[in-house]
Design an enzyme around this catalytic site. Structure first.
Site, PDB file in Angstrom:
ATOM      1  N   ARG A 134       0.859  -1.187   0.000  1.00 21.10           N
ATOM      2  CA  ARG A 134       0.000   0.000   0.000  1.00 21.10           C
ATOM      3  C   ARG A 134       0.894   1.236   0.000  1.00 21.10           C
ATOM      4  NH1 ARG A 134      -2.108   0.784   5.445  1.00 21.10           N
ATOM      5  NH2 ARG A 134      -0.723   2.579   5.510  1.00 21.10           N
ATOM      6  N   TYR A 167       4.093   5.609  11.359  1.00 19.82           N
ATOM      7  CA  TYR A 167       4.336   4.230  11.780  1.00 19.82           C
ATOM      8  C   TYR A 167       5.177   3.396  10.809  1.00 19.82           C
ATOM      9  CZ  TYR A 167       0.195   3.517   8.796  1.00 19.82           C
ATOM     10  OH  TYR A 167      -0.695   3.532   7.755  1.00 19.82           O
ATOM     11  N   HIS A 195      -3.692   4.382   4.563  1.00 15.03           N
ATOM     12  CA  HIS A 195      -4.796   3.418   4.647  1.00 15.03           C
ATOM     13  C   HIS A 195      -6.073   4.055   4.117  1.00 15.03           C
ATOM     14  CE1 HIS A 195      -7.372   0.245   6.153  1.00 15.03           C
ATOM     15  NE2 HIS A 195      -8.079   1.144   6.801  1.00 15.03           N
TER      16      HIS A 195
END
Length: 371
Positions: free
Chosen positions: A262, A275, A266
């Site tokens: 990805r 993160y 998100h």
């Protein structure tokens, strides 16, 4: 676990000698097919960029980007037949487009003006599922229905059908997905589970969710699992086509793990920079599915600058049309949310409709007194 790959990151074709059936499926792809796959991926990416911009400008409530996952989606969707039914999550925009869904209908859901405006029967694409993993149970149940309708294992290519259930690595930890596996294998349902393992379930890395490749889990339920390079559109097509043919023949489910990444957030409410390391993103950028297929088309199939420029112009035109369509979408009448809760009138729904109408009328009165 072995990863099926047929196009290297620099676009070189690799013969898959380990499985002649997969090699045969890949060999059916003509230069025109590959150009079409590139076009599908490029248009989906351009639509995705435009949708992200619309959300940032306040025109959509949310958007889940597919950036980096175009090959897994286009390859798998192109492996289906018109009679197959596909059950997406909320990120399968390229899947929807390949099957003929107008992107404006997809964006209408994220704008909040309807609950998914496309024709499910005409496209074979069920509504987006926002409840994580729920669509795998829906897909398995639908596949069991296809089986009971006698549309499996007849040998008639115009009749036999299968079902594709899309989900992500995060959803693989949900009970719904595991329950779907149990039912699918127990009843030998004609369903292909397509897991797009994009490495991150929001902020949780894949290694925190499983100690083995996701495809390997299938063996514990009693059906095959295959891990494929999810940035290789040719391999994704071949693997899903083989799994779909197996399902249509009545040989039961398959789990396909498309190992991809990805590239974006998100959703537009997420900040991946908090993160995950930027060096990881750059490593995967070098495996971009579009540049991989572009290199292959230029090297082996004579695609030139004019072809890629034409695709880019088509994408810009599609994005412009999409923007106009979104900005012109009318707001729904508030009470319309009750219209299709049941096929026939239901006293409880009508009671709730009346309560909501009275509530809105009270708000109008409050605004009048304030003014």
């Amino acid at each position: 676990m072995h990863v099926v790959q047929m196009l290297t990151p620099d676009g070189r074709r690799v013969d898959h000698e380990e499985d002649p059936a997969l090699a045969a499926h890949a060999a059916t792809l003509t230069a025109e097919d590959l150009r079409g796959m590139y076009r599908d991926m490029a248009l989906a990416r351009r639509v995705d960029v435009e949708a992200t911009a619309l959300q940032r400008q306040g025109e959509l409530g949310l958007w889940a980007s597919l950036l980096g996952q175009e090959a897994a989606q286009v390859g798998s969707a192109r492996a289906t037949l018109p009679q197959d039914r596909l059950f997406p999550t909320y990120r399968e925009h390229a899947v929807a487009m390949v099957r003929g869904v107008d992107p404006a209908h997809v964006l209408s859901l994220f704008r909040g003006v309807d609950r998914g405006g496309w024709d499910v029967e005409a496209t074979g694409v069920s509504p987006y599922a926002l409840v994580i993993g729920s669509q795998t149970l829906h897909a398995t149940g639908y596949a069991m229905g296809v089986q009971r309708d006698g549309a499996v294992g007849t040998g008639d290519p115009a009749r036999d059908a299968c079902v594709l259930a899309y989900f992500g690595d995060g959803a693989s930890s949900q009970g719904d997905v595991n329950e779907a596996f149990v039912f699918a294998t127990a009843y030998q349902a004609p369903v292909v589970f397509v897991c797009q393992n994009n490495q991150w379930a929001i902020s949780v890395p894949a290694e925190r969710q499983t100690r083995v490749p996701i495809a390997q889990r299938a063996s514990g339920f009693g059906f095959p699992g295959v891990r494929v390079d999810g940035n290789d559109v040719v391999a994704c097509y071949a693997v899903v086509r083989a799994a779909a043919e197996r399902a249509r023949a009545g040989e039961g489910p398959t789990l396909v793990e498309a190992f991809t990444y990805r590239m974006g957030a998100h959703t537009t409410s997420d900040d991946p920079g908090r993160y995950r390391p930027s060096v990881e993103v750059e490593q995967w950028r070098a495996r971009d599915p579009l540049t991989r297929l572009e290199a292959h088309l230029r090297r082996d199939h004579g695609a030139d600058d004019a072809f890629f420029a034409d695709v880019a112009r088509e994408g810009d035109t599609a994005a412009s049309r999409l923007r106009r369509a979104v900005l012109e979408m009318p707001d729904p009448e508030p009470g319309s949310m009750f219209d299709h809760a049941y096929a026939a009138e239901h006293p409880q729904v009508e009671e709730e409709r009346a309560w909501y109408a009275a509530y809105l009328a009270g708000l109008d009165g409050e605004e009048g007194r304030t003014a």
